[in-house]
Motif scaffolding. Structure first.
Motif, short mmCIF file in Angstrom:
data_model
loop_
_atom_site.label_atom_id
_atom_site.label_comp_id
_atom_site.label_asym_id
_atom_site.label_seq_id
_atom_site.Cartn_x
_atom_site.Cartn_y
_atom_site.Cartn_z
N MET A 104 0.48 -1.54 0.07
CA MET A 104 0.16 -0.11 -0.09
C MET A 104 0.68 1.01 -0.17
O MET A 104 1.87 1.75 0.50
N LEU A 105 0.07 1.73 -1.38
CA LEU A 105 1.36 3.21 -0.90
C LEU A 105 0.63 4.47 -0.32
O LEU A 105 0.45 4.72 -0.26
N ASN A 139 0.10 7.55 -1.13
CA ASN A 139 -0.46 8.03 -2.23
C ASN A 139 -0.68 7.22 -3.37
O ASN A 139 -0.01 6.01 -4.09
N THR A 140 -2.24 7.54 -4.26
CA THR A 140 -1.69 7.01 -5.56
C THR A 140 -1.19 8.33 -7.45
O THR A 140 -1.46 8.05 -8.10
N VAL A 141 -0.33 9.24 -6.54
CA VAL A 141 0.03 9.82 -7.48
C VAL A 141 0.73 9.90 -7.88
O VAL A 141 2.40 8.85 -7.37
N LYS A 196 5.79 6.60 -8.54
CA LYS A 196 5.17 6.32 -7.31
C LYS A 196 5.28 7.13 -6.20
O LYS A 196 6.77 6.51 -5.85
N ALA A 197 5.21 7.35 -4.82
CA ALA A 197 5.00 7.54 -4.18
C ALA A 197 5.75 6.12 -3.04
O ALA A 197 4.95 5.29 -3.79
N PRO A 198 6.32 6.37 -2.02
CA PRO A 198 6.81 5.33 -1.15
C PRO A 198 5.26 4.30 -0.67
O PRO A 198 4.63 4.56 -0.43
#
Lengths: 329, 329, 329, 329
Positions: D252-253, D255-257, D267-269
């Motif tokens: 699960m990151l 956010n989805t940005v 993508k986000a960590p």
């Protein structure tokens, strides 16, 4: 212009002929095969001479040979080619016996010829990118390598019976990939496996589902899983965890299309099998061979890499049969 | 500890009550609704007083009110609350008439109270992250904004008939998002639309499928598409192309699970609708309101943002009906 | 074996020569170019005859011609080729003037020859997959088409000045793609645009950033965005929302590798530009042409598709200049 | 309304108090901790009584207890609670000694009370979804399970020294997950490990990088990798290969940005650590416990699951120390 002689005009021979046709600096000069029909066809397509294997090897106009014949013929062909001073591109495995590979190494060294062991995956643009970025330090020191490799379906039982077993036939690619990525030699091998896909494979003494753990002197770890079955296509993934981060190469899918319905978001299956998946790798591999021979350099992976992968495959086979951890230090 | 009075105990009222319960620094002190039953239930759950709307607004122990009642009641409640000097959190739209919103703006300004227009999407962690990175210059000057917004299914026809139409009811969120992301005001609006989902929506004079193009004085462009139908869940995406790169926020899926079969690789559908998708946004929105009121600051988006979005929605409605490009300079 | 004559030996001519070399059933028989050097080189590489354009067109041993010369030469070459009864593969645009394309249509119809307008993107495996699945009903009736197309960087200013403008030079591909995917003809065109990348492009009367909205008789909508700049590579995406779901084709990235660090998860940029991105499309396009000519069938897209795209590009240009919505019914 | 007594008011105790507050049907009735300050604070926040542990356990108004105290206190608290007939929710591990867990099992069985061993990951919506789909046959018989688990950074050295070692402290979660997913009990355990992150961890006799291979009677295989370091966040992934396909749950990151620049698509960590990542899991776990106790059912995972995971962790520790494969049949 390098003149290449192709020994073996089956599926993989055709792949190499096609690669050579797309590359500058080389041409297929001669072809040979135990069966006349495929050899005649490939000769017609490429404009190459149709010859017997030994005549081809001895032909003065041939600079280098590509060995794509059955594994049990490699030993004699390598010795003939080294005697003739030809550069050699040899399909994996070099031989089923590590001792016989050591004989070949002696011959290759004495002859001083370039020799490429055709572990095609090292030339896959994705895996090669991963390896070069590890080498460039992007994720720091390597700690854990994970390799997933699954064929879409098992080969015929007859093939399996003469294949040397899953570890020598299939996982050998992953064992070479492990060496390519770990940055140092494995010192221990532990293998497990079972026949979960087809009981007949089990009855023949082989497995179709397997996993291996390798460790190196510094404590680096590699885990490999193999299966002879994958409904979603040829599953070929690597992932490397290092001190500073993680690098991974995902599967290549059939296309980039995604459909969204009440079932969710669905992408295409993975490319079906090695001919599609490694098309670019086969071409890059041949380009590397042609480049090395032309410049008088030793290709990589070389014949010693062929030996080391075979030793690991032997150890994995032994480990799976005995349930013991095998030292390969 | 801020004492909040909730006007409207329906679906959105409950969402706000839940947010307040999870936040420090505020509590639901009083609730009111035209219907007694939902108000009584929410009072019981929160321990709040059950009051009439006007009594609640005038209650000296209430610091701020949340207006979650039907749109046509907003005007009177806002005037009552400004007269009483209460901070206001008001659901969108402030009013269906831009002129009446202008009246409210006068009242709010005279009273000098904090007023938040509840465009919840600005507080979505994904969209907020995008906006702050644009502001930080990560993609340079904004050039093109693309917003996709689709509901999983149309609301009841009765709702649609009194909704003011798709542009004022649904796209108003995207028009506010466009203003949030473009970095300058739109000067032209062009809208197209049709009833492709349900002909009855068309017969009622509305559309269920629509697209809008906005331009700004500097020539920045925003394209928005809306649909009242999406089989794969609530489709909420934004993408901004700038001089140095692109930022986008993808949908939030129901989970991170992927299945691979012969059909390919399938991920879960998007979260079904706004209650799931914007749960974190609702909480962040309320936290911002509480923080602003507590510190005596003006929230953002404020009531002028409510007006500007309404003007754009009116212009889009007009454009769709006339086929003309509308200037909103 | 189809004998093909190549008119134009520049970048795109070489691409087509390479495609023909990889396909069975055809060969490059002759080449011609206004400049001798590139023509001589391509002749040497392919073993083709070096000729003048008109001699090539009239040569009885040539079955079909590929027109890859500058746009302003197409008209005369098409007329010469139709007079000579040759099948024609013509680069887009057929001509900058819709009226002159109508002349060409008359000539092609009179001659009864196969004519392919080379909108290569229709043959991209990803986009072709999307179109065939729409046709198969996988997402029901089409409602909204979204097309994103961005070049990695602007062409030279001199090129832009003689290009006919962004809508005719660049967006024409997307306008054809819109027709390919919408399933019915656009009836209205609205275009906006600005010079956000390079003010000199604006001073030359053109734009480098643009968006178009198309509608069809049934109310289907298409939104297109174009930019002459994209730091992350050649951005080529389509997305179609239908009654039952959504289909989209993502960019093709340089490889499948992902790195994870404290900055997050990073994949490779998109393939740099059209030569890489559409390599498979160019080959499939040529294969379609060869197949059609060999079987005596009319290719698709044909010359009428060339006209319709040009009409849309003209309308978009006109819309952007006037700020009006243009009817193309 | 279930009255729950919380033993332990540290980090995990607060998490459980928060879960209970968000769930219907239960409340925190009493809290206890060896340290007065955190207990007093949690009592104030929840409105619970502040008690001593033994008084709390014996309090007739308490229906169930949550044990979130240090591991070495579990044994006595479990015996006291079983004597008092209270339902027990116990943090993992139940105890460091398998023999002492067996004592607890006897006490729990004699008392006939519900007992949940808090392997929170089984309740993660992603992993729970995977397990239920395996159970529903979506991928056929399980063949290979792969579990990746990495903490963002190592805990303090003091913590490590008293933790029982990586296999008992960290990998025990993955060993339980392996049992949850494999569908049958492991019969062999092979572990490797090294101190690659911090040599001091090695000097203390522990490892920070490890891998385990499990096999079951039918030949199913599980591979687990652990690291005490991951620059990109808390790495928690599972993947199951079955006869008909593959299921995997990704991280699960934050956010989805996604941002696209010349460096590629980023993508986000991953969410930083377990409090964020397993927030939903903690709530679902508590909901399951409350539901089971209320209905008089036995929760799952129960105390026997706690024992079995401990046996596997002991075996892995032993394997790593001896280099031998350990049978746990």
């Amino acid at each position: 212009m390098l003149s290449i002689g192709l020994l073996g005009c089956g599926r993989i021979g055709k792949v190499h002929a096609q690669s050579i046709a797309q590359l500058e600096g080389a041409r297929v000069a001669a072809v040979a095969d135990a069966f006349e029909e495929p050899a005649r066809m490939l000769a017609a397509q490429t404009g190459a001479k149709l010859m017997t294997p030994l005549a081809l090897i001895e032909d003065a106009s041939v600079d280098a040979i590509v060995i794509g014949t059955p594994t049990d013929t490699h030993y004699d062909l390598i010795h003939a080619a080294t005697a003739s001073g030809k550069a050699i591109f040899c399909e994996k495995p070099v031989d089923m016996s590590a001792d016989r590979i050591r004989d070949c190494i002696d011959a290759v060294r004495s002859a001083g010829i370039p020799f490429l062991t055709a572990f095609n995956r090292r030339f896959d643009p994705n895996f090669a990118n991963v390896q070069s970025r590890i080498a460039a330090g992007e994720i720091g020191e390597v700690e854990i390598v994970t390799i997933q490799s699954r064929d879409p379906e098992p080969p015929p039982l007859d093939y399996i019976k003469s294949s040397g077993g899953l570890f020598r036939d299939m996982m050998i690619h992953d064992l070479d990939m492990a060496r390519f990525l770990l940055g140092e030699e494995p010192v221990s091998v532990y293998a497990v496996g079972a026949a979960l896909v087809d009981p007949e494979i089990g009855q023949s003494g082989d497995v179709d589902t397997a996993a291996v753990t390798l460790t190196t002197a510094r404590g680096r770890i590699c885990q490999i899983t193999n299966s002879r079955r994958a409904s979603y296509g040829y599953d070929q993934r690597i992932e490397i965890h290092g001190a500073k981060g993680m690098l991974r190469a995902e599967n290549m899918l059939e296309n980039t299309v995604e459909i969204a319905t009440a079932s969710g978001f669905t992408k295409a299956p993975a490319q079906h099998f090695f001919l599609e998946r490694y098309q670019a790798a086969y071409r890059a591999e041949m380009a590397h061979f042609i480049d090395c021979v032309t410049r008088g350099r030793q290709p990589s992976p070389n014949i010693v890499d062929g030996l080391r992968a075979q030793i690991l495959a032997d150890a994995a086979t032994h480990s799976r049969e005995t349930g013991q951890v095998i030292s390969v230090a």
